[in-house]
Design a protein around this motif. Structure first.
Motif, PDB file in Angstrom:
ATOM      1  N   GLU A  48       0.841  -1.190   0.000  1.00  0.00           N
ATOM      2  CA  GLU A  48       0.000   0.000   0.000  1.00  0.00           C
ATOM      3  C   GLU A  48       0.881   1.248   0.000  1.00  0.00           C
ATOM      4  O   GLU A  48       1.720   1.421   0.893  1.00  0.00           O
ATOM      5  CB  GLU A  48      -0.925  -0.004   1.214  1.00  0.00           C
ATOM      6  N   VAL A  95       1.152   5.605  -0.594  1.00  0.00           N
ATOM      7  CA  VAL A  95       0.562   6.933  -0.733  1.00  0.00           C
ATOM      8  C   VAL A  95       1.621   7.834  -1.350  1.00  0.00           C
ATOM      9  O   VAL A  95       2.663   8.084  -0.738  1.00  0.00           O
ATOM     10  CB  VAL A  95       0.106   7.505   0.627  1.00  0.00           C
ATOM     11  N   THR A 100       3.004  11.505  -2.984  1.00  0.00           N
ATOM     12  CA  THR A 100       2.809  12.926  -2.684  1.00  0.00           C
ATOM     13  C   THR A 100       3.545  13.767  -3.712  1.00  0.00           C
ATOM     14  O   THR A 100       4.557  13.338  -4.282  1.00  0.00           O
ATOM     15  CB  THR A 100       3.331  13.293  -1.284  1.00  0.00           C
ATOM     16  N   CYS A 143      -0.170  15.097  -9.345  1.00  0.00           N
ATOM     17  CA  CYS A 143      -0.971  14.248  -8.455  1.00  0.00           C
ATOM     18  C   CYS A 143      -2.157  13.649  -9.211  1.00  0.00           C
ATOM     19  O   CYS A 143      -2.532  12.496  -8.977  1.00  0.00           O
ATOM     20  CB  CYS A 143      -1.463  15.056  -7.264  1.00  0.00           C
ATOM     21  N   PRO A 171      -3.570   6.275  -4.605  1.00  0.00           N
ATOM     22  CA  PRO A 171      -3.747   7.377  -3.644  1.00  0.00           C
ATOM     23  C   PRO A 171      -2.585   8.362  -3.703  1.00  0.00           C
ATOM     24  O   PRO A 171      -1.424   7.965  -3.717  1.00  0.00           O
ATOM     25  CB  PRO A 171      -3.805   6.656  -2.293  1.00  0.00           C
ATOM     26  N   CYS A 172      -2.903   9.643  -3.751  1.00  0.00           N
ATOM     27  CA  CYS A 172      -1.875  10.675  -3.855  1.00  0.00           C
ATOM     28  C   CYS A 172      -2.332  11.910  -3.095  1.00  0.00           C
ATOM     29  O   CYS A 172      -3.508  12.290  -3.161  1.00  0.00           O
ATOM     30  CB  CYS A 172      -1.600  11.022  -5.321  1.00  0.00           C
ATOM     31  N   VAL A 173      -1.425  12.539  -2.374  1.00  0.00           N
ATOM     32  CA  VAL A 173      -1.718  13.729  -1.590  1.00  0.00           C
ATOM     33  C   VAL A 173      -0.909  14.893  -2.153  1.00  0.00           C
ATOM     34  O   VAL A 173       0.311  14.810  -2.257  1.00  0.00           O
ATOM     35  CB  VAL A 173      -1.378  13.518  -0.098  1.00  0.00           C
TER      36      VAL A 173
END
Length: 236
Positions: free
Chosen positions: A8, A10, A12, A19, A25-27
């Motif tokens: 998993e 994330v 950024t 993004c 998932p990307c912040v």
């Protein structure tokens, strides 16, 4: 690659456009203000991005905070003497033309700085190593084009904003050293940084007096003779 292994992840980035291209998932965030709670991640990776951070010590402290105990931090970033030849050529050319020089290349830390920053941020077992990627360009303009295409143009707030003299860059580029083939050699020096979030399970150095083997015994030959012919103190 991590996602392909079922991990998993994330991602950024500071750019909303980048993004939006991320499949997982990307912040969208500023690296100096990490929007994550303490102990969120097992692994944090920063790949060729930390040299754009203004407050690098503060960012490293935040990264250590968002790692779980015994979590791993991996990073690489350009370090000195990357672009040293271009920096010197620009300084000399601008001084000759205008009688002074302005900052036209972002500052880079040294390898010792990277190691010290890891320790200062509270990482356990910190390691900072270096590697060199040999790059050579057939012409100086290809070097400048490569830097621009990589998004590595001058972003310093206090950079000189007046248009440079027309003769500045031709004079600077003419002063760049060339190799035997006539190419402009511009090696990329990279620091590889590793640090762990502190945990009680990690190995620790013995305190003075806790050792069981003297340095003399550890360095001795099979016949018990120590190397060098000198007395060696005991150590942990």
């Amino acid at each position: 690659m991590l996602r392909a292994r079922g991990i998993e992840v994330v991602a950024t980035d500071l750019s909303p456009a980048l993004c939006a291209r991320e499949p997982g998932p990307c912040v969208c965030m500023d690296e100096e203000w990490l929007p994550f709670g303490a102990g969120t991640f097992d692994l944090v990776i920063a790949n060729l991005s930390l040299h754009w951070v203004n407050d690098l010590p503060g960012t490293l402290v935040q990264i250590r905070n968002i790692l779980r105990p015994d979590g791993l931090f991996l990073a690489c970033m350009p370090i000195l003497p990357t672009l040293a030849e271009l920096r010197q050529a620009l300084i000399v050319a601008e001084h000759d033309l205008l009688g002074g020089a302005s900052v036209r290349i972002s500052p880079f830390p040294g390898l010792r700085d990277c190691a010290a920053l890891l320790q200062r941020a509270g990482f356990a077992l910190p390691v900072a190593d270096s590697d060199v990627i040999e790059l050579a360009y057939r012409s100086p303009m290809m070097l400048l084009r490569d830097l621009r295409d990589a998004g590595e143009t001058n972003a310093l707030v206090e950079r000189h904003r007046a248009s440079p003299p027309v003769a500045l860059f031709p004079a600077a580029l003419a002063g760049l050293p060339r190799d035997e083939q006539g190419n402009v050699a511009m090696p990329l020096h990279v620091a590889i940084m590793t640090g762990w979030a502190p945990a009680v399970t990690q190995p620790r150095a013995l305190k003075p007096g806790q050792f069981t083997t003297s340095l003399e015994d550890a360095l001795g030959d099979e016949d018990g003779t120590a190397h060098g012919g000198v007395d060696t103190p005991t150590a942990g």
